[in-house]
Scaffold this motif. Sequence first.
Motif, PDB file in Angstrom:
ATOM      1  N   SER A  71      -0.725  -6.215   5.769  1.00  0.00           N
ATOM      2  CA  SER A  71      -0.140  -7.558   5.848  1.00  0.00           C
ATOM      3  C   SER A  71       1.373  -7.416   5.936  1.00  0.00           C
ATOM      4  CB  SER A  71      -0.516  -8.381   4.612  1.00  0.00           C
ATOM      5  OG  SER A  71       0.250  -7.934   3.512  1.00  0.00           O
ATOM      6  N   TRP A  72       2.005  -8.434   6.475  1.00  0.00           N
ATOM      7  CA  TRP A  72       3.458  -8.325   6.676  1.00  0.00           C
ATOM      8  C   TRP A  72       4.197  -8.178   5.363  1.00  0.00           C
ATOM      9  CZ3 TRP A  72       6.790 -11.900   4.599  1.00  0.00           C
ATOM     10  CH2 TRP A  72       6.270 -13.144   4.246  1.00  0.00           C
ATOM     11  N   GLN A  73       3.599  -8.689   4.289  1.00  0.00           N
ATOM     12  CA  GLN A  73       4.273  -8.570   2.994  1.00  0.00           C
ATOM     13  C   GLN A  73       4.414  -7.111   2.553  1.00  0.00           C
ATOM     14  OE1 GLN A  73       1.775 -10.743   3.607  1.00  0.00           O
ATOM     15  NE2 GLN A  73       2.159 -12.721   2.604  1.00  0.00           N
ATOM     16  N   GLN A  74       3.528  -6.251   3.051  1.00  0.00           N
ATOM     17  CA  GLN A  74       3.581  -4.831   2.644  1.00  0.00           C
ATOM     18  C   GLN A  74       4.557  -4.006   3.479  1.00  0.00           C
ATOM     19  OE1 GLN A  74      -0.442  -3.663   3.323  1.00  0.00           O
ATOM     20  NE2 GLN A  74      -1.275  -4.859   1.623  1.00  0.00           N
ATOM     21  N   LEU A 104       2.724  -7.634  12.246  1.00  0.00           N
ATOM     22  CA  LEU A 104       2.208  -6.264  12.153  1.00  0.00           C
ATOM     23  C   LEU A 104       2.451  -5.496  13.453  1.00  0.00           C
ATOM     24  CD1 LEU A 104      -1.080  -6.761  10.097  1.00  0.00           C
ATOM     25  CD2 LEU A 104       1.099  -5.768   9.340  1.00  0.00           C
ATOM     26  N   HIS A 105       2.366  -6.249  14.542  1.00  0.00           N
ATOM     27  CA  HIS A 105       2.665  -5.629  15.836  1.00  0.00           C
ATOM     28  C   HIS A 105       4.141  -5.181  15.856  1.00  0.00           C
ATOM     29  CE1 HIS A 105       2.241  -5.902  20.515  1.00  0.00           C
ATOM     30  NE2 HIS A 105       2.531  -4.697  20.087  1.00  0.00           N
ATOM     31  N   SER A 138       0.325 -20.485  12.385  1.00  0.00           N
ATOM     32  CA  SER A 138      -0.689 -20.194  11.365  1.00  0.00           C
ATOM     33  C   SER A 138      -0.401 -18.814  10.766  1.00  0.00           C
ATOM     34  CB  SER A 138      -2.086 -20.196  11.991  1.00  0.00           C
ATOM     35  OG  SER A 138      -2.264 -19.018  12.754  1.00  0.00           O
ATOM     36  N   ASP A 139      -0.890 -18.616   9.571  1.00  0.00           N
ATOM     37  CA  ASP A 139      -0.661 -17.347   8.888  1.00  0.00           C
ATOM     38  C   ASP A 139      -1.189 -16.183   9.721  1.00  0.00           C
ATOM     39  OD1 ASP A 139       0.454 -18.739   6.873  1.00  0.00           O
ATOM     40  OD2 ASP A 139      -1.195 -18.500   5.442  1.00  0.00           O
ATOM     41  N   LEU A 140      -2.334 -16.436  10.314  1.00  0.00           N
ATOM     42  CA  LEU A 140      -2.983 -15.385  11.089  1.00  0.00           C
ATOM     43  C   LEU A 140      -2.124 -14.987  12.301  1.00  0.00           C
ATOM     44  CD1 LEU A 140      -5.721 -13.940  10.842  1.00  0.00           C
ATOM     45  CD2 LEU A 140      -6.569 -15.485  12.629  1.00  0.00           C
TER      46      LEU A 140
END
Lengths: 384, 469
Positions: free
Chosen positions: A77-80, A48-49, A39-41
């Motif tokens: 978010s991982w995109q950043q 992020l971890h 899942s995205d979450l």
Amino acid sequence: MTDISPTTTSPLGMAPEELDGLASKLEVRFSADFTSRWSDLEFEELALHAFNVQFQHNPVYRRFCEGKNAVPTSVTSWQQVPMVPTTAFRYLDLVTGDHSSVRMVFRTSGTTSTTLSPGRHLVSRPSLYHASLLSNFREHLLPDAEKIKFISLIPSPAEMPHSSLSYMVGVAADTMSSEVQWFVDGEGVLNSAGLIKTLNDAALAGEEVLLLGTAFAFVHWLDELAGRELRRLPPGSRIMETGGFKARARDITKEQLYKSLSMTVGLETNRIVNEYGMTELLSQLYESHLTQPNELQEGHAPPPWLRVRALNPTTLEPVAENETGILAFFDLANLGSVCHVLTEDIGQVIDGRIHLEGRFPGAEPRGCSRAMDELMTSSQVTRR
Amino acid sequence: MTQDIFEAWAIPSSVVVPGATSDSAVAPELSIRSLSIESRWLNELTDILVEGSGRLKNRKARELARILGTVGSRFLKEGDPLRTKALELLPQASGLSVQMARVVLDGMAADWAEDRLLGLLENEFGTSEGLDGFVKQDGCRTMAIGADLCVQIVSGSVPGVGVTALIRSLLTKAPTLLKPGRGDVVLPVLFMQALAVVDQDLADHVAILYWSGGSSDLERGVLDRASVVTTYGGDESVESIRALTPVTKRFVAYHHRISVGVIGSQALTSGLVEQTARDVAYATAVFDQRGCVSPRSIYVESGGDTTPQAFAEYLASALESIENDLPGGHLELEEAAALHQVRGAAELLAVSGSPGGIYHGEKASWTVIFDPDSELRSDHVGRVVRVESIENLSDLIKRLRPEKEHIQSVGVAGMGTDLDEFAEELGRIGVSRIAKFSGLPFPPSRWHHDGGSPLRDLVHWVDLEEVGG
């Protein structure tokens, strides 16, 4: 440059506990069921971890991120998460954690045609890499069989100790092959007679095989065969092909190669699976013909622990699904270096799968295909 | 959105256009339409060109210069429909900004005017009559004879190169088949359309055809029929054409070339440094670093009033200012991808403690990499320029040596009086041109292009000795 061969062990350095903890957690996740998608979450939390750990324990990357005002407290978010270009692997040892814990060094193909230094990927946790490559390999190449005979046109890891591709095939063979035979040596010389005999023997015995090779190894082999067809392999056999199609020896499209290969060994073209990988990413992407034989699924599927985006060339923001962009990968298997990697490859991302549009002709060849092509071309010249 | 279609060919009036064509979009509003060519048709066309060679040889070189110059100078005349059309199409067809298209056209077309062409003939042959008949030379009589067919294959992307190439071979009275580079189809075709209006007979000695990629079947046929072959492009494309060309043909290769710049301390004084930076920025900007004349690296002498790194900063601000007058062109996706690689890697190197720096525009593609370790390389990704520090000039020669086979021009500023000696040293490692930065983008028409002779390389001489009664 440190020169550590993958077979050399160095004393384990002091790895930060947090890094070790996350690595172990990921290792377990990678080895578990290869479910369709996390899942995205779930992905977000792990990504992020991983960023947090890399920010803390990779000083060069940390300063790079700080320069962009992207720090763990501000990145949501991982995109950043700041992306490192694949080119940077040429110039820097991007290690997260203690350098003394590095166990293996993989090199991008250094070719004769370039004065550039080859890229290198330093790997501290072979077990994490193994977990990633094994479950992915099994999912896409051996979803239906415990073991199979490997017939490889990729040199063995003993012959090419710094090739991540050779290493991958070697590790996969250790656990998934009933037997493995290597038909291209470290000099790029193909043992064509041995290969033909082994394939014909397997065909006669009705033994299913997995034939592996780079696009150019297959092209060279087919050139040597000059249209000769071998005995039909049992239909459960399969082929893993890897590498681009911007041939130096001669131009050939993927369709032409697959057709020719399929005629030669008597397999349907949907038994041929293309693998997309590069030294800078420790995870691979595969076509899923064998996993989902009844669905028309084009493109390459990432494993659940890797996400890919196609980015606008000016803004580096994601493009729409039907648009082509620069491909960027967030690969959790890269925990020991940098997870978020910006490549020079272009393509579309549709429903999470990548549709490649060919590698940039001027870009330095990554992976092994082009280097192997040069190797084989030169060895053919010297053999005559 | 409506798509304009540009028909990218010009062929002799006696040749029937084959029916099939294919379109390829080069910009959102422009497609290039090419003929779908088959070997047989192409071979027949080249045979026609070869057969017409005798007619072309009967014309006078001066007259050809006059007619070609008449057409060429129309590209310079403000308000001339030919110039207007060229300026309208170039930005889309070549990816140049509108302002840059104007600068490039002005710079290239300056050499297409009659006086320049006459000057070129004179410079190459002493007198243009040497192409029209035997002239006396050291007690012997000699004549320069152009090819029966000159095949020119251009794979570069700088607009104008195709027309210059075409004019050169026509001045030697050679029927010409030109395959222009993908980004350079517009100007040669417009040139031929205008030529056909003033001199259909001359236009009938030329074919301009574009086909994409290397197609050895097509190329082999025309190369067999040529007597002189010229190729422009990357090493790989030149190599592949050379491999297809029979040994008996004269082969003129303009392979991959780059240029560099060198700045001595005299141009780094507080009074001069900004002008120096502006001149370098202009040379960098004109072809978006796509030209063989574009300076990819600037070597700055250390120990002057301005440090090399400070010069990199001056250059960065000059590139930012020039963006207003001469905006950068469109980057293709692959080029943009390569640009991000270079920038990102340079940023990482800078924070890793390597003593370098990177400066770049926001949306604009200009990028200055100050890289004392000469590690980071980039090719063909827009306005990317490296600044390196050198101790002295012999240091420079040492740095250039590894790339000597590919260095063409060297832009110079502030070199002082020992320029001759320095130029000779550069010449010895293969450099063929030393110029000031403001002149770097547009060499004069008579230049020794990559060290060769623009016209003399295209002819052979026949000597008529004293043979008595």
